[in-house]
Design a protein around this motif. Sequence first.
Motif, PDB file in Angstrom:
ATOM      1  N   ARG A 227      22.092  71.930 106.680  1.00 20.60           N
ATOM      2  CA  ARG A 227      22.555  70.902 105.744  1.00 20.60           C
ATOM      3  C   ARG A 227      21.658  69.651 105.743  1.00 20.60           C
ATOM      4  N   ASN A 228      20.867  69.502 106.805  1.00 22.65           N
ATOM      5  CA  ASN A 228      19.971  68.339 106.848  1.00 22.65           C
ATOM      6  C   ASN A 228      18.835  68.444 105.829  1.00 22.65           C
ATOM      7  N   ASP A 229      18.675  69.645 105.235  1.00 20.59           N
ATOM      8  CA  ASP A 229      17.635  69.819 104.216  1.00 20.59           C
ATOM      9  C   ASP A 229      18.110  69.389 102.823  1.00 20.59           C
ATOM     10  N   ALA A 230      19.390  69.010 102.722  1.00 20.45           N
ATOM     11  CA  ALA A 230      19.959  68.738 101.391  1.00 20.45           C
ATOM     12  C   ALA A 230      19.143  67.693 100.616  1.00 20.45           C
ATOM     13  N   GLN A 231      18.750  66.668 101.324  1.00 22.28           N
ATOM     14  CA  GLN A 231      18.017  65.576 100.666  1.00 22.28           C
ATOM     15  C   GLN A 231      16.685  66.059 100.084  1.00 22.28           C
ATOM     16  N   THR A 232      15.972  66.851 100.873  1.00 23.08           N
ATOM     17  CA  THR A 232      14.656  67.300 100.395  1.00 23.08           C
ATOM     18  C   THR A 232      14.799  68.337  99.285  1.00 23.08           C
ATOM     19  N   VAL A 233      15.841  69.178  99.389  1.00 26.46           N
ATOM     20  CA  VAL A 233      16.048  70.185  98.331  1.00 26.46           C
ATOM     21  C   VAL A 233      16.365  69.491  97.003  1.00 26.46           C
ATOM     22  N   THR A 234      17.239  68.469  97.029  1.00 24.41           N
ATOM     23  CA  THR A 234      17.575  67.757  95.781  1.00 24.41           C
ATOM     24  C   THR A 234      16.341  67.041  95.232  1.00 24.41           C
ATOM     25  N   ALA A 235      15.536  66.512  96.132  1.00 26.65           N
ATOM     26  CA  ALA A 235      14.318  65.823  95.675  1.00 26.65           C
ATOM     27  C   ALA A 235      13.373  66.814  95.002  1.00 26.65           C
ATOM     28  N   ASP A 236      13.243  67.999  95.600  1.00 23.29           N
ATOM     29  CA  ASP A 236      12.379  69.026  95.019  1.00 23.29           C
ATOM     30  C   ASP A 236      12.907  69.487  93.660  1.00 23.29           C
ATOM     31  N   LEU A 237      14.246  69.654  93.589  1.00 24.95           N
ATOM     32  CA  LEU A 237      14.859  70.069  92.322  1.00 24.95           C
ATOM     33  C   LEU A 237      14.621  69.012  91.236  1.00 24.95           C
ATOM     34  N   ALA A 238      14.812  67.754  91.598  1.00 23.70           N
ATOM     35  CA  ALA A 238      14.640  66.658  90.630  1.00 23.70           C
ATOM     36  C   ALA A 238      13.193  66.593  90.146  1.00 23.70           C
ATOM     37  N   ALA A 239      12.266  66.866  91.079  1.00 25.11           N
ATOM     38  CA  ALA A 239      10.852  66.811  90.699  1.00 25.11           C
ATOM     39  C   ALA A 239      10.489  67.977  89.786  1.00 25.11           C
ATOM     40  N   ARG A 240      11.059  69.127  90.085  1.00 24.61           N
ATOM     41  CA  ARG A 240      10.691  70.322  89.328  1.00 24.61           C
ATOM     42  C   ARG A 240      11.451  70.421  87.998  1.00 24.61           C
ATOM     43  N   PHE A 241      12.710  69.952  87.994  1.00 19.88           N
ATOM     44  CA  PHE A 241      13.527  70.039  86.772  1.00 19.88           C
ATOM     45  C   PHE A 241      14.026  68.637  86.410  1.00 19.88           C
ATOM     46  N   PRO A 242      13.208  67.864  85.747  1.00 19.02           N
ATOM     47  CA  PRO A 242      13.570  66.463  85.507  1.00 19.02           C
ATOM     48  C   PRO A 242      14.779  66.278  84.586  1.00 19.02           C
ATOM     49  N   GLU A 243      15.161  67.316  83.871  1.00 20.75           N
ATOM     50  CA  GLU A 243      16.263  67.159  82.920  1.00 20.75           C
ATOM     51  C   GLU A 243      17.634  67.418  83.565  1.00 20.75           C
ATOM     52  N   ILE A 244      17.649  67.699  84.847  1.00 21.65           N
ATOM     53  CA  ILE A 244      18.953  67.911  85.507  1.00 21.65           C
ATOM     54  C   ILE A 244      19.191  66.827  86.563  1.00 21.65           C
ATOM     55  N   ASP A 245      20.421  66.799  87.022  1.00 18.59           N
ATOM     56  CA  ASP A 245      20.809  65.832  88.051  1.00 18.59           C
ATOM     57  C   ASP A 245      21.173  66.625  89.310  1.00 18.59           C
ATOM     58  N   ALA A 246      20.405  66.459  90.367  1.00 18.55           N
ATOM     59  CA  ALA A 246      20.690  67.187  91.617  1.00 18.55           C
ATOM     60  C   ALA A 246      21.267  66.223  92.640  1.00 18.55           C
ATOM     61  N   SER A 247      22.370  66.628  93.281  1.00 19.76           N
ATOM     62  CA  SER A 247      23.035  65.735  94.245  1.00 19.76           C
ATOM     63  C   SER A 247      23.346  66.484  95.535  1.00 19.76           C
ATOM     64  N   THR A 248      23.394  65.721  96.611  1.00 23.55           N
ATOM     65  CA  THR A 248      23.754  66.316  97.908  1.00 23.55           C
ATOM     66  C   THR A 248      25.271  66.255  98.073  1.00 23.55           C
ATOM     67  N   TRP A 249      25.754  67.025  99.049  1.00 25.44           N
ATOM     68  CA  TRP A 249      27.194  67.018  99.351  1.00 25.44           C
ATOM     69  C   TRP A 249      27.672  65.614  99.717  1.00 25.44           C
ATOM     70  N   TYR A 250      26.801  64.862 100.389  1.00 27.61           N
ATOM     71  CA  TYR A 250      27.172  63.512 100.822  1.00 27.61           C
ATOM     72  C   TYR A 250      27.375  62.596  99.614  1.00 27.61           C
ATOM     73  N   GLU A 251      26.497  62.777  98.598  1.00 24.40           N
ATOM     74  CA  GLU A 251      26.601  61.939  97.395  1.00 24.40           C
ATOM     75  C   GLU A 251      27.781  62.363  96.525  1.00 24.40           C
ATOM     76  N   LEU A 252      28.111  63.649  96.579  1.00 25.99           N
ATOM     77  CA  LEU A 252      29.130  64.173  95.669  1.00 25.99           C
ATOM     78  C   LEU A 252      30.553  63.929  96.131  1.00 25.99           C
ATOM     79  N   SER A 253      30.733  63.836  97.459  1.00 27.79           N
ATOM     80  CA  SER A 253      32.110  63.765  97.952  1.00 27.79           C
ATOM     81  C   SER A 253      32.424  62.421  98.596  1.00 27.79           C
ATOM     82  N   PRO A 254      33.162  61.575  97.879  1.00 27.17           N
ATOM     83  CA  PRO A 254      33.566  60.304  98.488  1.00 27.17           C
ATOM     84  C   PRO A 254      34.460  60.535  99.702  1.00 27.17           C
TER      85      PRO A 254
END
Lengths: 406, 229
Positions: A227-254
């Motif tokens: 789960r510690n890779d979540a940040q880098t995976v979302t960053a990679d997704l955002a870089a590769r697919f700029p038209e989507i919104d990628a979020s980590t579990w930490y950002e998604l769940s208040p």
Amino acid sequence: MKTLVILAWKNIWRHPARSGALLAAAVSGLWAGVLTIGIMNGIHELRMDYLIRNELAHVQVHHPEFLSMGYARHAILEHERIMAWMEKDPRIDSAAPRTLAEGMLHSPVKASGVRIRGIAVDSESRLTNFHDNMVEGQYLSSDGQFPVIMGASLADMHNTQIGERVVLVFDDADYMLTAAAFHVVGLFHSPSKTYDNHTVFVRSRDLAELLAGQTVYHEIAALLYDRNDAQTVTADLAARFPEIDASTWYELSPVLRTLLDIGGFASFFITMVIMLALAFGILNTMLMAIFERIHEIGMLLSIGMARARVFLMVLMESIILTLTGAVAGIILAWISIWHFSRTGINLEMFGRGAQEIGWSKIMPVLDSSGYGMIFLIVVVISISASVYPAIKATRVNPVQAVRERE
Amino acid sequence: MPVVQTEKLSKIYNLDSMPVHALQDVTLSIEKGEFASIVGPSGSGKTTLLNMLGGLDMPSSGSVWVNGRELSGMGDRQRIQFRLWNIGFVFQHYNLIPVFTAWENVSFIMLLQGRDKRAIEHRTNQLLEEVGLGDRKHARPAQLSGGQQQRVAVARALASEPRFILADEPTANLDTKAAMNLLDIMARLNNDKSVTFIFSTHDQRVTQRARRVICMVDGKIVGDERHER
């Protein structure tokens, strides 16, 4: 230095009962404190694991406006490319697309607002353990026409049983009101009654057909190996697919965020309370020791022991005493946490409440950095608390100290 | 050169805002190998003078030289270091470290000096033999009689190889037999090894053995007699 350590050690055992009491306080305080922190971490892990493994996953992808607006037309356009990328990424264990809609569930007795979750059954089963929550009937499958599973409590409210039909009403992608009858094939019971009362699951393909007449996905959830890779995976997704919104579990769940923040604060608070008690114990014990030995310290200064060495001697007594207790306490806590992390702490004694929220067994956990941090705090506290008595010892006037006895 | 000398040494204490002259213009010189006792009634300034000679207390005026070095010119840290290497102390209440054995008490001061381990072992054993406690070296102070503890204290004072030893009422807490035994040891060390002893005492047993008796009254030296013993 060796002489000072020997003298400090012998001085500690001058009053075995007093030193033993401080030692026992340090051992039991550290043991209880570290174990409590481990149990709290275990509870957080349990809660976090449950949310991640049952719904959230580690990473989610949405249309940039979906989470704020929630319209059916805000679908992920490049879902195939994103799914293909996820399948190839070695950090990602599994991924599943979801079709989502807000709507109303109608039965002959009443209507309820629900979130309709359209899932791809096979990939969702690999991604989450939600199917373990089934209490009656069966989970969704590719068989049957328009199956739906719902919370057992929601079914009770609607006086609905397995095999009966309910009607789901929602806006389609063109904002047109759409309705369809679904067959209830299963009932689930999750740890959250609110969730059970406001969530239904259907097949993604059924919901997408009704929403847009074609395959549409509003969410792609991915489970990572770490789960510690979540940040880098979302960053990679955002870089590769700029038209989507990628979020980590930490950002998604208040809820998780709050849980972690509160957990962190509670651990800090517990540690500080224990350390404060330890600090006052050290201060009291060392001041008593200094006052009792004032003539002896005067003699040491008289015969030529440097004040810095007297300072070090007192500091060492305190550090040796505290660290002996702290190390023993931490080792005991480590053994306890290791033991309970294998057997688990059974929460049945607390009745059904704990079980109903999914906490049947807690596995305490504390990583090495946690132990290291606590040990470091103990070292700092023991040094800080003994500085004042040590300074007091160095300020002894040898003439007065030797004379006081006479 | 005298091992210790004073020049117009005065000490004034303020007790309840009233100045008390503990020492008044004391000029004194002690040579190497002396066996001197400072006598006088209580409050005559014996202990104050001893504290000044040992660098434990600082004079209000005047000066103290030990082996040619003026103590009042030194800072606190320097004086502690100076005491470690130059002055031995024997206290009335022995003041041994209770958690240490006799052997450890004697060797401790040499460890503070940072001496070689083997030299420390040899000298400690030798000193304990000299004061007649070779067979009690593993005993802690609580397991020794008062006389034996004071002999350990003498051995400790000698351990650092000081220029002189200051003994404040060393026999005050000892019975006659123990006191005489202790005085015999100190006299022998003085005779055989020229160890310089300076006592403050009002014990006649000590005064009778001293080769020099310095008499003090009201902070002043009123008599200074030498005797052949």
